[in-house]
Design a protein around this motif. Structure first.
Motif, PDB file in Angstrom:
ATOM      1  N   THR A   1       0.798  -1.222   0.000  1.00  0.00           N
ATOM      2  CA  THR A   1       0.000   0.000   0.000  1.00  0.00           C
ATOM      3  C   THR A   1       0.833   1.276   0.000  1.00  0.00           C
ATOM      4  O   THR A   1       0.276   2.360  -0.149  1.00  0.00           O
ATOM      5  CB  THR A   1      -0.932   0.069   1.231  1.00  0.00           C
ATOM      6  OG1 THR A   1      -0.147   0.258   2.403  1.00  0.00           O
ATOM      7  CG2 THR A   1      -1.803  -1.170   1.338  1.00  0.00           C
ATOM      8  N   LEU A   2       2.137   1.149   0.205  1.00  0.00           N
ATOM      9  CA  LEU A   2       2.990   2.330   0.378  1.00  0.00           C
ATOM     10  C   LEU A   2       2.471   3.202   1.520  1.00  0.00           C
ATOM     11  O   LEU A   2       2.271   4.398   1.380  1.00  0.00           O
ATOM     12  CB  LEU A   2       3.082   3.150  -0.926  1.00  0.00           C
ATOM     13  CG  LEU A   2       3.807   2.463  -2.088  1.00  0.00           C
ATOM     14  CD1 LEU A   2       3.788   3.359  -3.316  1.00  0.00           C
ATOM     15  CD2 LEU A   2       5.212   2.088  -1.702  1.00  0.00           C
ATOM     16  N   ASN A   3       2.247   2.560   2.650  1.00  0.00           N
ATOM     17  CA  ASN A   3       1.774   3.223   3.873  1.00  0.00           C
ATOM     18  C   ASN A   3       0.333   3.720   3.784  1.00  0.00           C
ATOM     19  O   ASN A   3      -0.023   4.720   4.407  1.00  0.00           O
ATOM     20  CB  ASN A   3       2.719   4.348   4.294  1.00  0.00           C
ATOM     21  CG  ASN A   3       4.087   3.842   4.627  1.00  0.00           C
ATOM     22  OD1 ASN A   3       4.230   2.835   5.313  1.00  0.00           O
ATOM     23  ND2 ASN A   3       5.106   4.497   4.114  1.00  0.00           N
TER      24      ASN A   3
ATOM     25  N   TRP B   1      -6.179   8.773  -8.450  1.00  0.00           N
ATOM     26  CA  TRP B   1      -4.800   8.356  -8.224  1.00  0.00           C
ATOM     27  C   TRP B   1      -4.654   7.209  -7.239  1.00  0.00           C
ATOM     28  O   TRP B   1      -3.570   6.683  -7.049  1.00  0.00           O
ATOM     29  CB  TRP B   1      -3.966   9.555  -7.773  1.00  0.00           C
ATOM     30  CG  TRP B   1      -3.917  10.598  -8.836  1.00  0.00           C
ATOM     31  CD1 TRP B   1      -4.464  11.836  -8.772  1.00  0.00           C
ATOM     32  CD2 TRP B   1      -3.336  10.490 -10.128  1.00  0.00           C
ATOM     33  NE1 TRP B   1      -4.262  12.507  -9.950  1.00  0.00           N
ATOM     34  CE2 TRP B   1      -3.566  11.698 -10.806  1.00  0.00           C
ATOM     35  CE3 TRP B   1      -2.645   9.475 -10.798  1.00  0.00           C
ATOM     36  CZ2 TRP B   1      -3.131  11.930 -12.101  1.00  0.00           C
ATOM     37  CZ3 TRP B   1      -2.216   9.711 -12.097  1.00  0.00           C
ATOM     38  CH2 TRP B   1      -2.449  10.919 -12.731  1.00  0.00           C
TER      39      TRP B   1
ATOM     40  N   GLY C   1      -3.953  -1.728  -3.096  1.00  0.00           N
ATOM     41  CA  GLY C   1      -2.707  -1.974  -2.387  1.00  0.00           C
ATOM     42  C   GLY C   1      -2.575  -3.390  -1.858  1.00  0.00           C
ATOM     43  O   GLY C   1      -1.644  -3.697  -1.132  1.00  0.00           O
TER      44      GLY C   1
ATOM     45  N   HIS D   1      -8.622   0.560  -2.119  1.00  0.00           N
ATOM     46  CA  HIS D   1      -7.691   1.293  -2.978  1.00  0.00           C
ATOM     47  C   HIS D   1      -7.088   2.425  -2.143  1.00  0.00           C
ATOM     48  O   HIS D   1      -7.540   3.560  -2.200  1.00  0.00           O
ATOM     49  CB  HIS D   1      -8.415   1.839  -4.206  1.00  0.00           C
ATOM     50  CG  HIS D   1      -8.732   0.792  -5.207  1.00  0.00           C
ATOM     51  ND1 HIS D   1      -8.722   1.035  -6.557  1.00  0.00           N
ATOM     52  CD2 HIS D   1      -9.049  -0.513  -5.077  1.00  0.00           C
ATOM     53  CE1 HIS D   1      -9.033  -0.073  -7.215  1.00  0.00           C
ATOM     54  NE2 HIS D   1      -9.243  -1.027  -6.320  1.00  0.00           N
TER      55      HIS D   1
ATOM     56  N   ARG E   1      -3.500   2.693  -1.935  1.00  0.00           N
ATOM     57  CA  ARG E   1      -2.134   2.935  -2.395  1.00  0.00           C
ATOM     58  C   ARG E   1      -2.169   4.193  -3.239  1.00  0.00           C
ATOM     59  O   ARG E   1      -2.990   4.334  -4.140  1.00  0.00           O
ATOM     60  CB  ARG E   1      -1.632   1.756  -3.232  1.00  0.00           C
ATOM     61  CG  ARG E   1      -0.231   1.963  -3.754  1.00  0.00           C
ATOM     62  CD  ARG E   1       0.180   0.812  -4.651  1.00  0.00           C
ATOM     63  NE  ARG E   1       1.425   1.091  -5.296  1.00  0.00           N
ATOM     64  CZ  ARG E   1       2.544   0.404  -5.096  1.00  0.00           C
ATOM     65  NH1 ARG E   1       2.542  -0.600  -4.266  1.00  0.00           N
ATOM     66  NH2 ARG E   1       3.648   0.725  -5.735  1.00  0.00           N
ATOM     67  N   TRP E   2      -1.296   5.119  -2.917  1.00  0.00           N
ATOM     68  CA  TRP E   2      -1.250   6.387  -3.649  1.00  0.00           C
ATOM     69  C   TRP E   2       0.204   6.726  -3.908  1.00  0.00           C
ATOM     70  O   TRP E   2       0.962   6.956  -2.971  1.00  0.00           O
ATOM     71  CB  TRP E   2      -1.928   7.469  -2.831  1.00  0.00           C
ATOM     72  CG  TRP E   2      -2.038   8.796  -3.518  1.00  0.00           C
ATOM     73  CD1 TRP E   2      -2.346   9.022  -4.830  1.00  0.00           C
ATOM     74  CD2 TRP E   2      -1.838  10.075  -2.936  1.00  0.00           C
ATOM     75  NE1 TRP E   2      -2.370  10.363  -5.090  1.00  0.00           N
ATOM     76  CE2 TRP E   2      -2.069  11.028  -3.932  1.00  0.00           C
ATOM     77  CE3 TRP E   2      -1.520  10.516  -1.660  1.00  0.00           C
ATOM     78  CZ2 TRP E   2      -1.957  12.397  -3.707  1.00  0.00           C
ATOM     79  CZ3 TRP E   2      -1.423  11.872  -1.440  1.00  0.00           C
ATOM     80  CH2 TRP E   2      -1.642  12.800  -2.442  1.00  0.00           C
ATOM     81  N   GLU E   3       0.593   6.726  -5.169  1.00  0.00           N
ATOM     82  CA  GLU E   3       1.961   7.066  -5.545  1.00  0.00           C
ATOM     83  C   GLU E   3       2.028   8.566  -5.767  1.00  0.00           C
ATOM     84  O   GLU E   3       1.446   9.085  -6.708  1.00  0.00           O
ATOM     85  CB  GLU E   3       2.385   6.289  -6.782  1.00  0.00           C
ATOM     86  CG  GLU E   3       2.442   4.790  -6.493  1.00  0.00           C
ATOM     87  CD  GLU E   3       2.902   3.971  -7.667  1.00  0.00           C
ATOM     88  OE1 GLU E   3       3.276   4.551  -8.707  1.00  0.00           O
ATOM     89  OE2 GLU E   3       2.912   2.749  -7.539  1.00  0.00           O
ATOM     90  N   ARG E   4       2.725   9.228  -4.883  1.00  0.00           N
ATOM     91  CA  ARG E   4       2.811  10.700  -4.940  1.00  0.00           C
ATOM     92  C   ARG E   4       3.878  11.157  -5.880  1.00  0.00           C
ATOM     93  O   ARG E   4       4.856  10.621  -6.107  1.00  0.00           O
ATOM     94  CB  ARG E   4       3.068  11.234  -3.531  1.00  0.00           C
ATOM     95  CG  ARG E   4       1.909  10.920  -2.624  1.00  0.00           C
ATOM     96  CD  ARG E   4       2.265  11.189  -1.154  1.00  0.00           C
ATOM     97  NE  ARG E   4       1.189  10.784  -0.312  1.00  0.00           N
ATOM     98  CZ  ARG E   4       1.036   9.548   0.181  1.00  0.00           C
ATOM     99  NH1 ARG E   4       1.889   8.595  -0.096  1.00  0.00           N
ATOM    100  NH2 ARG E   4       0.015   9.278   0.943  1.00  0.00           N
TER     101      ARG E   4
END
Length: 128
Positions: free
Chosen positions: A21-23, A89, A93, A123, A125-128
């Motif tokens: 999940t990238l946190n 976006w 995750g 959902h 996971r969010w890639e900044r």
């Protein structure tokens, strides 16, 4: 700011413990609170009355169901229903949320969707 009541859901993660999940919120929380629905245009609608059970908390943050024609998933939102970021976006995750409560089935039915008996993809996971 209005805080919406919702339905508590348990978070389910892969048995391997791997976090993709990238946190995202499900990487650190064991429960989330389903407080409403976000339509395809990003508009928030509070949960049906049958699912207004409890308030989101720090331990059970708010999520909303994003319903599409053939599927649905959960997105992180603030307690007033504002998306935590642009919903476009967010991506899956690897974690799910579910409850054995029949109100989840009723929730889907009230939205005009086929009722489910399984877990809902989160959902977060969010890639900044």
């Amino acid at each position: 700011m209005t805080t919406h009541k919702g339905l508590g859901l348990d978070v389910y993660r892969p048995a391997t413990g791997r976090d993709a999940t990238l946190n995202g919120i499900t990487s650190t929380h064991t429960r989330v609170t389903l407080i409403g629905t976000i339509d395809t245009r990003g508009r928030f609608t509070p949960s049906p009355k049958c699912a207004r059970v409890g308030l989101p908390t720090e331990d059970s943050p708010a999520v909303a169901l994003r319903a599409r024609a053939t599927s649905a998933h959960l997105l992180p939102v603030t307690p007033d229903g504002t998306p935590a970021a642009d919903p476009i976006w967010f991506m899956f995750g690897g974690n799910y949320a579910a409850a054995t409560d029949s109100r989840v089935r009723d929730y889907y039915r009230e939205l005009g969707m086929e009722p489910i008996y399984g877990a809902i993809p989160v959902h977060d996971r969010w890639e900044r």
